[in-house]
Design an enzyme around this catalytic site. Structure first.
Site, short mmCIF file in Angstrom:
data_model
loop_
_atom_site.label_atom_id
_atom_site.label_comp_id
_atom_site.label_asym_id
_atom_site.label_seq_id
_atom_site.Cartn_x
_atom_site.Cartn_y
_atom_site.Cartn_z
N HIS A 21 -0.54 -5.59 6.06
CA HIS A 21 0.34 -6.14 7.09
C HIS A 21 -1.11 -7.39 8.12
CE1 HIS A 21 0.95 -2.52 8.91
NE2 HIS A 21 1.75 -3.19 10.14
N GLU A 26 -0.99 4.73 18.33
CA GLU A 26 0.22 4.06 17.84
C GLU A 26 1.44 5.94 18.89
OE1 GLU A 26 2.30 3.12 14.09
OE2 GLU A 26 0.46 3.99 13.27
N LYS A 77 -1.21 -10.69 10.80
CA LYS A 77 -0.91 -11.00 11.66
C LYS A 77 -2.01 -11.93 12.94
CE LYS A 77 -0.38 -5.67 13.26
NZ LYS A 77 0.88 -6.28 12.96
N LYS A 105 -1.34 8.67 15.58
CA LYS A 105 0.09 9.07 15.88
C LYS A 105 0.06 10.19 17.15
CE LYS A 105 1.72 6.84 11.86
NZ LYS A 105 1.63 5.49 12.34
N HIS A 157 -6.08 -1.09 6.75
CA HIS A 157 -6.02 -1.39 8.23
C HIS A 157 -7.78 -1.77 9.37
CE1 HIS A 157 -2.32 -1.93 7.16
NE2 HIS A 157 -1.65 -1.00 7.72
N ASP A 209 -3.76 6.32 5.30
CA ASP A 209 -2.29 5.74 6.01
C ASP A 209 -3.27 4.50 6.69
OD1 ASP A 209 0.50 4.61 6.34
OD2 ASP A 209 0.24 5.67 8.41
N LYS A 243 0.29 -1.03 -0.66
CA LYS A 243 0.16 0.46 -0.05
C LYS A 243 0.99 1.39 0.22
CE LYS A 243 -0.81 0.99 4.44
NZ LYS A 243 -0.49 1.40 5.20
C1 BG6 Z 1 1.63 1.30 8.18
C2 BG6 Z 1 1.53 2.55 8.32
O1 BG6 Z 1 0.90 0.58 7.48
O2 BG6 Z 1 1.54 0.52 9.53
C3 BG6 Z 1 2.10 2.83 9.05
O3 BG6 Z 1 1.63 2.76 7.87
C4 BG6 Z 1 2.28 2.10 10.60
O4 BG6 Z 1 2.20 4.72 9.42
C5 BG6 Z 1 2.27 0.74 10.49
O5 BG6 Z 1 3.47 3.28 12.10
C6 BG6 Z 1 2.29 -0.03 12.13
O6 BG6 Z 1 2.26 -1.44 11.64
P1 BG6 Z 1 2.23 -2.73 12.66
O7 BG6 Z 1 2.35 -3.81 12.72
O8 BG6 Z 1 3.51 -1.37 14.21
O9 BG6 Z 1 0.59 -1.74 13.40
#
Ligand code: BG6
EC number: 1.1.1.49
Length: 484
Positions: free
Chosen positions: A176, A214, A180, A336, A238, A233, A146
């Site tokens: 991704h 985050e 998980k 964030k 997600h 993003d 992405k």
């Molecule tokens: C990514 C985003 O897809 O996922 C990032 O582009 C983000 O901004 C990240 O930090 C977070 O992934 P995870 O697996 O740490 O939750």
């Protein structure tokens, strides 16, 4: 496998370590060959040093010299730009050599870990030098990172570019989150048990909160993030995927086609609820404290426009028009520089229709909840009321908690490990289809269009839980965000 963008952050931090971990677990075939394509003036030895370093820093499993040696033998580097015909011809030759010398048998996967503006060029080059078409008993696949566009129109364009060269069944789009373990467990929790299904609907559920918070800031990511923002993003991919898994109907089997059909069906019934001035919130972090560390605001971060209007916090309200979910709001939020890193899905129940307890006894009780903790502290929690021990009848919330780390000794593989392996095995269940991606933009675009006309996002101090407008958004419905 050929990785484009092999010197980028994602490849260094996630892809190369995941490939080593797969090799270490004995899941890659002996002849596995990894070709890096990039602009650096590297030879094979330089590339090997780089990959080794990435593995030492990022692999989850133990480093074994013999596993590394076997992997290192299959590493190659081809130098070039994306507009360099001769370099792509070299790449095609390198792939053919690996067929002859390492037995890769014409089975080639291309990992596009590059910004979307380069997709067209890379895909065109692969086509031009004959790398896109597989011969008999061979396969060619393309794995794409992405963002798939920044709205529906651009996503369609990208899909057209890729689709003109690779058939849909050869395209693996990475989200991704689907790799998980805790996300796959949503299916196990819902469809292997009897106790959840009867209450998994609007008769019992008051609302659902999907949170991805985050604590990190955006220093160093300006080129990707400025102008993109939190909703594009994270929510578009997600969080909407999490919603689909939590809300979809039971598939008749877990075959990729059945699973994706159910996800798409629920996404087709999903839309953003307005008026967006009240049902959404958007924020941008300003300077503050992250734990004991003083941190700067987004507009002071390196590389960001000092006038940037990019949101680093986004929340919206979605509804699903179906018998199961009518009237149950799904609140999605991400940000964030929030209080801490946590991703969770909370199904918050309605209050019991009648409470036979007298005043004072049950005042501290809140709504029952089932919380799927995606990360960290992976697990599932149920919250319900219980009597405080003692002579009186006083009730309080308690938690019943399943934790992966206590229940299992096996370590969960990294999401990218699972996804890379699945792509190589042609197992496509965990990859969103073109239609899911486009539908997700259709859901989010009206909110993005509304925000685009509203000027600056609201401020929130780093280390807090987002702007006040996010709290108002729930307060108007008589609800509050969970403080995970
Ligand atoms: C990514 C985003 O897809 O996922 C990032 O582009 C983000 O901004 C990240 O930090 C977070 O992934 P995870 O697996 O740490 O939750």
């Amino acid at each position: 496998m050929v990785i484009f963008g092999v010197t980028g952050d994602l490849a260094r931090k996630k892809l190369l370590p995941a490939i080593y971990d797969l090799a270490n677990r004995g899941l890659l075939p002996g002849g596995f060959t990894l070709i890096g394509y990039g602009r650096r003036e590297w030879d094979k030895a330089d590339f090997q040093d780089y990959v080794r370093e990435a593995i030492l820093n990022g692999a989850r499993t133990q480093f074994h010299e013999n596993v590394w040696q076997r992997l290192a033998e299959g590493l190659e580097f081809v130098r070039g730009n994306f507009d360099d015909d001769a370099a792509f011809d070299d790449l095609a030759a390198a792939c053919k050599r690996s067929d002859e010398h390492r037995g890769t048998a014409g089975n080639w996967a291309y990992y596009l870990s590059v910004p979307p503006e380069f997709f067209a060029e890379v895909v065109h080059q692969l086509d031009r030098c004959g790398m896109a078409k597989a011969g008999a008993n061979e396969w060619r696949r393309v794995i794409i990172e992405k963002p798939f566009g920044h709205d529906l129109a651009s996503a369609k364009k990208l899909n057209d570019v890729v689709g003109a060269v690779f058939p849909e069944r050869s395209v693996f789009r990475i989200d991704h989150y689907l790799g998980k373990e805790t996300v796959q467990n949503i299916l196990a929790l819902r469809f292997s048990n009897q106790m959840f299904e009867p209450v998994w609907n609007s008769h019992y559920i008051d609302h659902v909160q999907i949170t991805m918070a985050e604590d990190i800031g955006l220093g160093g990511r300006a080129s990707y993030y400025d102008g993109i923002g939190a909703a594009r993003d994270v929510i578009q991919n997600h969080l909407i995927q999490l919603l689909a898994l939590v809300a979809m109907e039971e598939p008749t089997s877990f075959s990729p086609a059945q699973l994706r059909a159910e996800k798409l069906k629920v996404l087709r019934a999903t839309s953003a609820v307005g008026p967006f001035g009240k049902t959404t919130a958007r924020g941008q972090y300003t300077a503050g404290w992250q734990g004991s560390k003083k941190v700067v605001g987004l507009r002071e971060e390196d590389g960001f426009d000092p006038e940037s209007t990019t949101e680093t916090y986004a929340a919206c309200t979605l509804q699903i028009e179906s018998r199961r979910w009518a009237g149950v709001p799904f609140y999605l939020r991400t940000g964030k520089r929030l209080g801490r890193r946590v991703t969770e899905i909370a199904l918050v129940f309605k209050r019991p229709p009648y409470q036979p307890f007298s005043k004072g006894q049950a005042d501290l009780l809140t709504n029952n909840a089932v919380v799927i903790r995606v990360q960290p502290d992976e697990g599932v929690l149920m919250r319900f009321g219980s009597k405080v021990p003692g002579p009186g009848m006083e009730l309080r919330d308690v938690n019943m908690d399943f934790s992966y780390s206590e229940a299992f000794t096996e370590q969960s593989p990294e999401a990218y490990e699972r996804l890379i392996l699945d792509a190589l095995l042609d197992e496509s269940s965990l990859f969103p289809t073109n239609s899911e991606v486009e539908r997700s933009w259709e859901i989010l675009d009206p909110v993005l269009d509304y925000w685009a006309e509203q000027g600056r996002p609201d401020d929130y101090a780093a280390g807090t839980w987002g702007p006040a407008s996010a709290d108002r958004m729930l307060a108007k419905d008589g609800r509050v965000w969970r403080r995970p």
